[in-house]
Structure formats: structure tokens, C-alpha cells
Scaffold this active site. Sequence first.
Site, PDB file in Angstrom:
ATOM      1  N   TYR A 149       8.987 -19.263 -17.121  1.00  0.00           N
ATOM      2  CA  TYR A 149      10.360 -18.775 -16.962  1.00  0.00           C
ATOM      3  C   TYR A 149      11.328 -19.265 -18.034  1.00  0.00           C
ATOM      4  CZ  TYR A 149       8.501 -17.435 -12.422  1.00  0.00           C
ATOM      5  OH  TYR A 149       7.741 -16.867 -11.428  1.00  0.00           O
TER       6      TYR A 149
ATOM      7  N   HIS B  50       8.902  -7.903  -4.265  1.00  0.00           N
ATOM      8  CA  HIS B  50       7.582  -7.407  -3.879  1.00  0.00           C
ATOM      9  C   HIS B  50       7.428  -7.247  -2.367  1.00  0.00           C
ATOM     10  CE1 HIS B  50       7.126  -8.735  -7.975  1.00  0.00           C
ATOM     11  NE2 HIS B  50       7.268 -10.008  -7.631  1.00  0.00           N
TER      12      HIS B  50
ATOM     13  N   ALA C  24      10.848 -13.114  -5.679  1.00  0.00           N
ATOM     14  CA  ALA C  24       9.688 -12.694  -4.877  1.00  0.00           C
ATOM     15  C   ALA C  24      10.045 -11.595  -3.873  1.00  0.00           C
ATOM     16  CB  ALA C  24       9.097 -13.901  -4.149  1.00  0.00           C
TER      17      ALA C  24
ATOM     18  N   ARG D 155      11.393 -26.491 -13.601  1.00  0.00           N
ATOM     19  CA  ARG D 155       9.923 -26.426 -13.503  1.00  0.00           C
ATOM     20  C   ARG D 155       9.430 -25.110 -14.097  1.00  0.00           C
ATOM     21  NH1 ARG D 155       9.456 -26.905  -7.547  1.00  0.00           N
ATOM     22  NH2 ARG D 155      11.177 -28.335  -7.213  1.00  0.00           N
TER      23      ARG D 155
ATOM     24  N   ASN E 188      17.787  -9.498 -10.070  1.00  0.00           N
ATOM     25  CA  ASN E 188      16.475 -10.145 -10.117  1.00  0.00           C
ATOM     26  C   ASN E 188      16.240 -10.686  -8.711  1.00  0.00           C
ATOM     27  OD1 ASN E 188      14.141 -11.551 -10.392  1.00  0.00           O
ATOM     28  ND2 ASN E 188      14.782 -12.750 -12.178  1.00  0.00           N
TER      29      ASN E 188
ATOM     30  N   HIS F  86      13.446  -8.861 -14.623  1.00  0.00           N
ATOM     31  CA  HIS F  86      12.590 -10.033 -14.407  1.00  0.00           C
ATOM     32  C   HIS F  86      12.467 -10.812 -15.699  1.00  0.00           C
ATOM     33  CE1 HIS F  86      11.435  -8.761 -10.441  1.00  0.00           C
ATOM     34  NE2 HIS F  86      11.261  -7.553 -10.929  1.00  0.00           N
ATOM     35  N   LEU F  87      12.470 -12.116 -15.561  1.00  0.00           N
ATOM     36  CA  LEU F  87      12.257 -12.985 -16.721  1.00  0.00           C
ATOM     37  C   LEU F  87      10.854 -12.810 -17.280  1.00  0.00           C
ATOM     38  CD1 LEU F  87      13.865 -16.061 -15.012  1.00  0.00           C
ATOM     39  CD2 LEU F  87      14.765 -15.011 -17.094  1.00  0.00           C
ATOM     40  N   SER F  88       9.870 -12.812 -16.383  1.00  0.00           N
ATOM     41  CA  SER F  88       8.465 -12.714 -16.800  1.00  0.00           C
ATOM     42  C   SER F  88       8.014 -11.255 -16.747  1.00  0.00           C
ATOM     43  CB  SER F  88       7.591 -13.576 -15.884  1.00  0.00           C
ATOM     44  OG  SER F  88       7.646 -13.092 -14.548  1.00  0.00           O
TER      45      SER F  88
ATOM     46  N   ASP G 249      16.617  -1.147   1.165  1.00  0.00           N
ATOM     47  CA  ASP G 249      17.503  -0.303   1.969  1.00  0.00           C
ATOM     48  C   ASP G 249      18.970  -0.576   1.647  1.00  0.00           C
ATOM     49  OD1 ASP G 249      15.309   0.839   3.198  1.00  0.00           O
ATOM     50  OD2 ASP G 249      15.520  -0.261   5.087  1.00  0.00           O
TER      51      ASP G 249
ATOM     52  N   ARG H 130       0.915 -10.420 -14.521  1.00  0.00           N
ATOM     53  CA  ARG H 130       0.667 -11.573 -13.649  1.00  0.00           C
ATOM     54  C   ARG H 130      -0.210 -11.171 -12.455  1.00  0.00           C
ATOM     55  NH1 ARG H 130       6.087 -14.731 -12.663  1.00  0.00           N
ATOM     56  NH2 ARG H 130       4.552 -16.236 -11.910  1.00  0.00           N
TER      57      ARG H 130
ATOM     58  N   PRO I 122      15.410 -15.648  -4.558  1.00  0.00           N
ATOM     59  CA  PRO I 122      14.924 -16.975  -4.197  1.00  0.00           C
ATOM     60  C   PRO I 122      14.266 -17.733  -5.339  1.00  0.00           C
ATOM     61  CG  PRO I 122      13.549 -15.265  -3.228  1.00  0.00           C
ATOM     62  CD  PRO I 122      14.761 -14.578  -3.797  1.00  0.00           C
ATOM     63  N   ASN I 123      14.553 -19.030  -5.352  1.00  0.00           N
ATOM     64  CA  ASN I 123      13.967 -20.014  -6.279  1.00  0.00           C
ATOM     65  C   ASN I 123      14.499 -19.929  -7.698  1.00  0.00           C
ATOM     66  OD1 ASN I 123      12.186 -21.334  -4.382  1.00  0.00           O
ATOM     67  ND2 ASN I 123      11.025 -19.429  -4.366  1.00  0.00           N
TER      68      ASN I 123
ATOM     69  N   ARG J 103       2.261  -9.196  -7.656  1.00  0.00           N
ATOM     70  CA  ARG J 103       3.576  -9.030  -8.307  1.00  0.00           C
ATOM     71  C   ARG J 103       3.722  -7.655  -8.963  1.00  0.00           C
ATOM     72  NH1 ARG J 103       5.646 -14.348  -8.295  1.00  0.00           N
ATOM     73  NH2 ARG J 103       3.997 -15.882  -8.471  1.00  0.00           N
TER      74      ARG J 103
ATOM     75  N   GLU K 144      16.817  -3.330 -12.155  1.00  0.00           N
ATOM     76  CA  GLU K 144      15.960  -4.462 -11.777  1.00  0.00           C
ATOM     77  C   GLU K 144      15.555  -5.225 -13.029  1.00  0.00           C
ATOM     78  OE1 GLU K 144      12.614  -3.394  -9.280  1.00  0.00           O
ATOM     79  OE2 GLU K 144      11.373  -4.952 -10.209  1.00  0.00           O
TER      80      GLU K 144
HETATM   81  O1  CA2 Z   1       9.959 -13.046 -13.522  1.00  0.00           O
HETATM   82  C1  CA2 Z   1      10.869 -13.018 -12.700  1.00  0.00           C
HETATM   83  O2  CA2 Z   1      12.058 -12.982 -13.003  1.00  0.00           O
HETATM   84  C2  CA2 Z   1      10.515 -13.110 -11.200  1.00  0.00           C
HETATM   85  O3  CA2 Z   1      11.464 -12.316 -10.488  1.00  0.00           O
HETATM   86  C3  CA2 Z   1      10.627 -14.567 -10.806  1.00  0.00           C
HETATM   87  C4  CA2 Z   1      10.203 -14.836  -9.361  1.00  0.00           C
HETATM   88  C5  CA2 Z   1       8.835 -14.223  -9.067  1.00  0.00           C
HETATM   89  O4  CA2 Z   1       8.519 -14.383  -7.687  1.00  0.00           O
HETATM   90  C6  CA2 Z   1       8.784 -12.747  -9.427  1.00  0.00           C
HETATM   91  O5  CA2 Z   1       7.484 -12.259  -9.174  1.00  0.00           O
HETATM   92  C7  CA2 Z   1       9.127 -12.548 -10.895  1.00  0.00           C
HETATM   93  C8  CA2 Z   1      10.107 -16.328  -9.087  1.00  0.00           C
HETATM   94  C9  CA2 Z   1      11.305 -17.141  -9.466  1.00  0.00           C
HETATM   95  C10 CA2 Z   1      10.932 -18.583  -9.290  1.00  0.00           C
HETATM   96  O6  CA2 Z   1      11.551 -19.319 -10.286  1.00  0.00           O
HETATM   97  C11 CA2 Z   1      11.165 -20.609 -10.435  1.00  0.00           C
HETATM   98  C12 CA2 Z   1      11.730 -21.272 -11.494  1.00  0.00           C
HETATM   99  C13 CA2 Z   1      11.382 -22.569 -11.726  1.00  0.00           C
HETATM  100  C14 CA2 Z   1      10.485 -23.227 -10.892  1.00  0.00           C
HETATM  101  C15 CA2 Z   1       9.917 -22.563  -9.830  1.00  0.00           C
HETATM  102  C16 CA2 Z   1      10.288 -21.227  -9.602  1.00  0.00           C
END
Ligand code: CA2
Length: 161
Positions: free
Chosen positions: A29, A86, A83, A24, A80, A106-108, A93, A113, A16-17, A117, A104
Site C-alpha cells: 500500500y 468485495h 474490503a 504496515r 475506496n 484502489h491503491l493496489s 445500494d 491479487r 476499513p483499515n 479481491r 471507485e
Molecule cells: O488496494 C486498495 O486500495 C484496497 O481497497 C485496500 C483494502 C483491500 O481490502 C482491498 O482489497 C484493496 C485493504 C486496506 C487495508 O490497508 C491496510 C494498510 C496498512 C496495513 C494494513 C491494512
Amino acid sequence: MAPESEKVRIAVLHGPNLNLLGQREPEIYGSLTLGDIDARLREEAASLGVEVETFQSNVEGLLVDRIQEAAPRVSGFLVNAGAYTHTSVALRDALAGVGRPFVEVHLSNVQAREPFRHESLLAPKAVGAIMGFGVDSYVLGLRGLVAHVRRVEAAPSAPAS
Ligand code: CA2
């Protein structure tokens, strides 16, 4: 396992997202879009001699459906889960249930954080996890997953008892 003589195929899942990337929060990210990440993965896949298919959804159940549907044709998953990493027992499953290795990514650096997370429900079932390197987390994850798949597929299988 991929059929012999066929190229290794990897399914990439974005949760998601992640469709908002590049629009943004570039300080967390980066400035690349999801399309840019997919293009970088296709380029890396070509140099590794494998194929990738990519899928993004904001809907947990659609990610579960995709895992079940893709599993018979792929050797592994690069994930990836955003959210859902978590929170999602359903994704854990599904990934554990289809019998394919996954990495797995993650960008960040989620460990640097907010505390919520720090836990991943997926990581205990993964062959590995990479975080904090932006798009390179995906690239390094793909390399690791392909090396793992090739090692496993080259290993002699246990004789039937
Ligand atoms: O660091 C990552 O790749 C995450 O999977 C990114 C998720 C976050 O919930 C994980 O804890 C770590 C969130 C992705 C949201 O991406 C956005 C990008 C631009 C603007 C808003 C959200």
C-alpha cells in the site's frame, strides 16, 4: 447536481483499515498515511477548482450513513471502500440509491491479487474505476470524477414532457 455558482464538492470515502496506511504493509500500500493522501487530494482539488471532504470509517453502517448525509451537498463520491468493495451490498445500494456519480479507487491492483479481491460489488454502479497506482489512483479518480460531473452539469437537461 451542485447548485449553480457554487463550487463542485466531492466526498471522499475511505473504508476499513485504511486508517492503518503508512504503519504496515508498505510493500502493498506504499508508505503514505491516510492524512498524506487527504492532503494530496486537497491540493489536487484546489488546482481543479473544486472542494473535497474526506471521511474514513471501519464501520459499514457509518459509511452508509455518510453517503446518505453527504449526498445533498456533493456532486459525487470518490470511494475506496477497502474490503467492503468485495462484500457490501449495503454500500452498493447506498451509492446507487443517492443519485450521485461515484468513482471507485484502489491503491493496489486488486486484479493481480487474491481471487476474492477480483470481484467488486460497487464497480457495476460506478462511472469508472482506477486501481494499482497508489495515491495516484485517488488523484486520477478525482480528475475523472470532476470531468464527468462538469460534463453532466454542462449538458442541457431534457425538456419536461
Ligand atoms: O488496494 C486498495 O486500495 C484496497 O481497497 C485496500 C483494502 C483491500 O481490502 C482491498 O482489497 C484493496 C485493504 C486496506 C487495508 O490497508 C491496510 C494498510 C496498512 C496495513 C494494513 C491494512
